[in-house]
Design a protein around this motif. Structure first.
Motif, short mmCIF file in Angstrom:
data_model
loop_
_atom_site.label_atom_id
_atom_site.label_comp_id
_atom_site.label_asym_id
_atom_site.label_seq_id
_atom_site.Cartn_x
_atom_site.Cartn_y
_atom_site.Cartn_z
N ASN A 127 77.93 56.05 42.63
CA ASN A 127 78.12 57.17 43.55
C ASN A 127 76.90 58.06 43.59
OD1 ASN A 127 80.57 56.27 42.10
ND2 ASN A 127 81.65 57.57 43.55
N GLU A 128 76.44 58.36 44.80
CA GLU A 128 75.31 59.27 45.02
C GLU A 128 73.99 58.72 44.48
OE1 GLU A 128 75.49 62.02 47.00
OE2 GLU A 128 77.47 61.15 47.34
N TYR A 129 73.93 57.44 44.19
CA TYR A 129 72.67 56.81 43.79
C TYR A 129 71.90 56.38 45.04
CZ TYR A 129 73.36 56.39 38.72
OH TYR A 129 73.51 56.64 37.37
N THR A 130 70.60 56.32 44.90
CA THR A 130 69.73 55.76 45.94
C THR A 130 69.24 54.40 45.48
OG1 THR A 130 68.99 57.90 46.80
CG2 THR A 130 67.51 56.03 47.14
N LEU A 131 69.32 53.42 46.37
CA LEU A 131 68.80 52.08 46.07
C LEU A 131 67.40 51.95 46.64
CD1 LEU A 131 69.15 49.12 45.12
CD2 LEU A 131 70.09 48.62 47.40
N ILE A 132 66.44 51.60 45.80
CA ILE A 132 65.06 51.39 46.24
C ILE A 132 64.77 49.89 46.22
CG2 ILE A 132 62.62 51.85 45.77
CD1 ILE A 132 63.45 54.48 44.49
N VAL A 133 64.32 49.37 47.36
CA VAL A 133 64.06 47.94 47.48
C VAL A 133 62.62 47.72 47.95
CG1 VAL A 133 64.76 45.78 48.58
CG2 VAL A 133 66.46 47.55 48.12
N PRO A 134 61.83 46.93 47.23
CA PRO A 134 60.48 46.61 47.70
C PRO A 134 60.50 45.39 48.60
CG PRO A 134 60.78 45.70 45.52
CD PRO A 134 62.09 46.35 45.90
#
Length: 247
Positions: free
Chosen positions: A16-23
């Motif tokens: 919850n409320e996390y941001t996913l960072i994808v390269p």
């Protein structure tokens, strides 16, 4: 959606409320190098490994800890509880005909875990930069992105799009993943830098600096670059030095 990947989570907690960072695997591997810096500098913890036919298999020692006995594979997920971010790190490019299903599954899995948004880090060919004196960075923010206002206040040019569809030449799967996020109504921000192949470590540092303007992951009271820790795997980024007996 039928699952085409094997997801092995060692931490099943919701995000919850996390941001996913994808390269995105793109020119110069700037996105991947930037994620390396984040994982190493924030001492992020691996929470999952992913096997997919969409990726070329890769296996090796832990790139962030020389003393670790764990192996590293093509796709792994790291988490920072204090910063509320997850990084999906990729070690190999995607196979084109399987890429779309793999990316759709990523978004489906993380929507189930209730993440709030996605940030895609990518790059583009330096010769595609039309305005020479402008910032080497460009951005695209989807409707509903919480970063839209912040990014407008930074010296970054918005992606120039004349076709109505996002195209980043040399940017890997960034455009496709952005489209999937839009179709899934998941807020998404794309950051990319014009660059050339070579030593792209400085580009990764620049990317983290730009990322800090919208997502403050490090202390603003200290110099950013003193807080960044290069992973041990970078010591052999360009291979071993030539043997002295050849001279």
């Amino acid at each position: 959606m039928e699952k085409n990947c094997i997801w092995k989570f060692c931490d099943e907690n919701p995000l919850n409320e996390y941001t996913l960072i994808v390269p995105s695997v793109a020119v110069g591997n700037v996105g991947q190098l930037s994620c390396d810096l984040l994982i190493s500098s924030l001492s992020m913890v691996k929470v999952a490994s992913v096997y997919s036919t969409a990726q070329i298999p890769v296996i090796g020692s832990d790139p962030y800890n020389l003393k670790s006995g764990c192996l590293s594979t093509s796709c792994e997920i790291y988490k920072s509880v204090s910063k509320r971010i997850c990084v999906l790190q990729l070690k190999s490019p995607l196979i084109f005909k399987y890429a779309k299903k793999f990316l759709e599954e990523i978004i489906e899995i993380f929507k189930e875990k209730i993440i709030k948004d996605v940030i895609i880090l990518s790059s583009s060919y330096a010769h595609e930069k039309k305005h020479i004196l402008s910032s080497p960075f460009r951005y695209v923010a989807s409707e509903g992105s919480s970063y839209s206002d912040k990014i407008r206040n930074v010296d970054i040019v918005k992606h120039e799009d004349d076709t109505g569809e996002l195209k980043i030449l040399g940017g890997g799967f960034a455009s496709l993943l952005y489209k999937i996020c839009q179709e899934s109504n998941l807020p998404c921000l794309v950051l990319y830098k014009y660059c050339s192949e070579g030593d792209n470590i400085p580009d990764a540092y620049d990317m983290i600096k730009i990322l800090m303007t919208v997502c403050p992951l490090f202390s603003e009271e200290k110099d950013l670059f003193t807080q960044l820790k290069q992973p041990v795997s970078w010591t052999l980024l360009f291979g071993r030095p030539p043997p002295q007996n050849v001279y």
